[in-house]
Design an enzyme around this catalytic site. Structure first.
Site, PDB file in Angstrom:
ATOM      1  N   CYS A 162      -6.542   2.235  -7.816  1.00  0.00           N
ATOM      2  CA  CYS A 162      -7.975   2.392  -8.066  1.00  0.00           C
ATOM      3  C   CYS A 162      -8.300   3.875  -8.029  1.00  0.00           C
ATOM      4  CB  CYS A 162      -8.784   1.655  -6.998  1.00  0.00           C
ATOM      5  SG  CYS A 162     -10.526   2.170  -7.002  1.00  0.00           S
ATOM      6  N   CYS A 176     -11.962  -2.663  -8.593  1.00  0.00           N
ATOM      7  CA  CYS A 176     -10.546  -2.553  -8.237  1.00  0.00           C
ATOM      8  C   CYS A 176     -10.294  -1.900  -6.884  1.00  0.00           C
ATOM      9  CB  CYS A 176      -9.771  -1.836  -9.336  1.00  0.00           C
ATOM     10  SG  CYS A 176     -10.392  -0.235  -9.854  1.00  0.00           S
ATOM     11  N   CYS A 182     -16.684  -0.167  -8.109  1.00  0.00           N
ATOM     12  CA  CYS A 182     -15.795  -0.706  -9.139  1.00  0.00           C
ATOM     13  C   CYS A 182     -15.264  -2.067  -8.688  1.00  0.00           C
ATOM     14  CB  CYS A 182     -14.626   0.249  -9.347  1.00  0.00           C
ATOM     15  SG  CYS A 182     -13.595   0.384  -7.870  1.00  0.00           S
ATOM     16  N   ASP A 240       0.862  -1.164   0.000  1.00  0.00           N
ATOM     17  CA  ASP A 240       0.000   0.000   0.000  1.00  0.00           C
ATOM     18  C   ASP A 240       0.914   1.234   0.000  1.00  0.00           C
ATOM     19  OD1 ASP A 240      -2.282   1.614   0.378  1.00  0.00           O
ATOM     20  OD2 ASP A 240      -1.961   1.585   2.543  1.00  0.00           O
ATOM     21  N   ARG A 241       0.460   2.340  -0.572  1.00  0.00           N
ATOM     22  CA  ARG A 241       1.333   3.514  -0.656  1.00  0.00           C
ATOM     23  C   ARG A 241       1.203   4.419   0.569  1.00  0.00           C
ATOM     24  NH1 ARG A 241       0.320   8.463  -4.804  1.00  0.00           N
ATOM     25  NH2 ARG A 241      -0.803   9.197  -2.955  1.00  0.00           N
ATOM     26  N   ASP A 242      -0.006   4.966   0.745  1.00  0.00           N
ATOM     27  CA  ASP A 242      -0.191   5.991   1.779  1.00  0.00           C
ATOM     28  C   ASP A 242      -0.279   5.350   3.161  1.00  0.00           C
ATOM     29  OD1 ASP A 242      -0.300   7.792  -0.342  1.00  0.00           O
ATOM     30  OD2 ASP A 242      -2.471   7.655  -0.491  1.00  0.00           O
ATOM     31  N   LYS A 287      -4.681  -0.665   6.494  1.00  0.00           N
ATOM     32  CA  LYS A 287      -6.134  -0.749   6.697  1.00  0.00           C
ATOM     33  C   LYS A 287      -6.578  -2.207   6.646  1.00  0.00           C
ATOM     34  CE  LYS A 287      -7.292   3.866   5.098  1.00  0.00           C
ATOM     35  NZ  LYS A 287      -8.048   4.690   4.163  1.00  0.00           N
TER      36      LYS A 287
END
Ligand SMILES: [Mg+2]
Ligand SMILES: [Zn+2]
Length: 203
Positions: free
Chosen positions: A103, A113, A111, A22-24, A141
């Site tokens: 996404c 994604c 969606c 995950d990035r953030d 998360k």
């Protein structure tokens, strides 16, 4: 779904393990709907961990929900600017993503994604193969944890970003699932997943 950088695995070397990041809140500090490249800041130890994982043969693949696009809180060019800055900062630290998928939808768009749905993994699988039994998703998360288990991979929840607020929910998910771990940050997550009993490199 959308691709910042497609992942290409090299079949001649056999299946490699992957770290889906995950990035953030995991690789960079969570700024809530980050649209300004100037606000890109690495989580301490994240780049070093990516470098170490790549050296052990892990593919590094970003998977990120960017609902700020769907919510029109920032634009695609702004998102691209942030990603370009992230790539620069990682390169300055001797590392980078092998692939990056995101996404761009708002939650209400339903969606395929938005994590925990597996569309981003499905998209990566079009050009890239990985050894699921030795692979992990690291996120902050419960949706990242659920993505990992839907994709037959191990999961690590980190306490950086929003992670601390999901710890209780993830502890419940862990009660009947030994392939979920919790760690302070990406560096600790990598140490923990290396200790865990999945078939990683060198096992
Ligand atoms: Mg996150
Ligand atoms: Zn989506």
């Amino acid at each position: 779904m959308a691709v910042w950088k497609p992942c290409h695995s090299d079949e001649s070397t056999g299946l490699r393990p992957a770290l889906f990041l995950d990035r953030d809140g995991v690789v960079i500090v969570d700024r809530d709907y980050l649209g300004d490249p100037a606000d890109v800041a690495l989580v301490p130890g994240a780049a070093e961990t990516m470098r170490a994982a790549a050296a052990l043969g892990y593919l590094l693949i970003g998977v990120s929900n960017q609902s700020g696009l769907g919510r029109k809180l920032f634009t695609i060019p702004e998102f691209n600017g942030v990603m370009k800055r992230l790539d620069e900062v990682l390169a300055e630290n001797g590392t980078g993503f092998d692939g990056f998928y995101y996404c761009p939808h708002a939650p209400g768009e339903n969606c395929a994604c938005r994590k925990p749905k597996t569309g981003l993994l499905d998209e990566a699988a079009e050009t890239c193969a990985w050894d699921k039994g030795a692979s992990w998703v690291v996120g902050d998360k419960a949706s990242d944890v659920a993505l990992a288990r839907a994709g037959d991979m191990g999961a690590v929840l980190v306490r950086t970003g929003h992670g601390a607020t999901y710890e209780q929910e993830v502890r419940l998910m862990m009660e009947n699932d030994s392939e979920i771990l919790i760690a302070d940050d990406l560096a600790a997550a990598f140490a923990a997943l290396r200790r865990a009993d999945r078939r990683g490199p060198g096992r």
